[in-house]
Scaffold this active site. Structure first.
Site, PDB file in Angstrom:
ATOM      1  N   CYS A 228       0.890  -1.147   0.094  1.00 48.27           N
ATOM      2  CA  CYS A 228       0.100  -0.025  -0.049  1.00 48.27           C
ATOM      3  C   CYS A 228       0.843   1.178  -0.055  1.00 48.27           C
ATOM      4  O   CYS A 228       1.599   1.453   1.035  1.00 48.27           O
ATOM      5  CB  CYS A 228      -0.827  -0.169   1.307  1.00 48.27           C
ATOM      6  SG  CYS A 228      -2.171   1.439   1.398  1.00 48.27           S
TER       7      CYS A 228
ATOM      8  N   CYS B  28      -5.362   5.875  -3.770  1.00 45.33           N
ATOM      9  CA  CYS B  28      -4.666   4.841  -3.776  1.00 45.33           C
ATOM     10  C   CYS B  28      -3.173   5.153  -4.317  1.00 45.33           C
ATOM     11  O   CYS B  28      -3.006   5.514  -5.527  1.00 45.33           O
ATOM     12  CB  CYS B  28      -5.278   3.776  -4.531  1.00 45.33           C
ATOM     13  SG  CYS B  28      -4.425   2.184  -4.829  1.00 45.33           S
TER      14      CYS B  28
END
Length: 261
Positions: free
Chosen positions: A76, A200
């Site tokens: 991530c 994101c």
């Protein structure tokens, strides 16, 4: 048990972060992680991270990341940036960091209030008529659309994420619209969250490389507007793909608290 936690956000991508250097939590407690990320019954977040002791002498710490469904996930990018900011808050680092995540080693630096996170090199980008696919630490499907602000990201993203060729493994899905030279807007459906997120990091990275690959830009520094804010991606094209990839943006501590586990 009363568990101390911190809440961070990076362009609206929000995370529960726990200092787990004393191994207060087991990494197998996926039901607890899912509950902590639940926005109705827990703290609420797109994911949860544990900051753990380094695995070797080169590292400052280890990053362990879980999606909001409680399952350990792939890399991530925004989470990595937030964890670097958290490590600086704890005094684990000053302005530079080396750490290991699930996809390998990362370097990072904090400059002028922004976190510069070095991502993994990308050697392969698959090009299709309707989209591109690449792995920037997490798998990403990238497609251009018109009228992005009104696009049905959740339903169309879910269909692509679960359909061929991704099926159960799934892919994150990014919908992109060009806004100017070296400037793009993106909305992302994230697997594991199973919904659109405000930002994101690995998706923004995938979009920047995809736009350069398809000659939608000739700049090796790309600005990406997400619903949660703006990020930058810099990189260098080489004969082996793309190297020196940096995801750049803010990371903010929102609050600290305790929750009963």
């Amino acid at each position: 048990m009363n568990l101390t936690f911190y809440k961070y956000q990076g362009t609206g991508n929000d995370f529960v972060i726990i200092d787990n250097r004393q191994a207060v939590l087991s990494k197998n407690n996926t039901k607890l992680f899912a509950r902590l990320c639940d926005r109705k019954f827990g703290i609420g977040a797109d994911g949860l991270m544990l900051l753990e002791l380094p695995q070797n002498e080169e590292d400052d710490f280890t990053m362990v990341y879980f999606n909001s469904d409680g399952n350990e996930s792939s890399m991530c990018g925004n989470g990595g940036r937030c964890l670097v900011a958290f490590a600086a808050f704890l005094g684990v680092i000053r302005d530079k960091a080396t750490f290991t995540a699930i996809d390998g080693k990362h370097k990072a630096e904090i400059k002028d209030g922004l976190v510069y996170l070095q991502m993994q090199n990308v050697s392969e980008i698959e090009k299709y008529d309707s989209h591109l696919f690449l792995d920037t630490g997490s798998p990403h499907h990238v497609t251009m659309v018109d009228d992005l602000i009104h696009y049905d990201v959740t339903n169309i993203g879910r269909k692509i994420r679960n359909g061929a060729p991704y099926f159960e493994t799934g892919s994150n899905v990014n919908f992109v619209e060009k806004k100017g030279e070296g400037l793009f807007a993106v909305r992302t459906y994230e697997r594991g969250v199973e919904d659109e997120t405000l930002s994101c990091g690995t998706g923004v990275t995938a979009v920047a490389l995809s736009m350069y690959t398809t000659k939608m830009t000739n700049k090796e520094e790309v600005s990406i507007k997400t619903p949660g804010g703006e990020l930058r991606v810099t990189f260098k094209e080489t004969k082996n793909g793309y190297e020196d990839i940096f995801l750049i943006g803010p990371a903010e501590q929102v609050f600290k608290g305790e929750i009963i586990c």
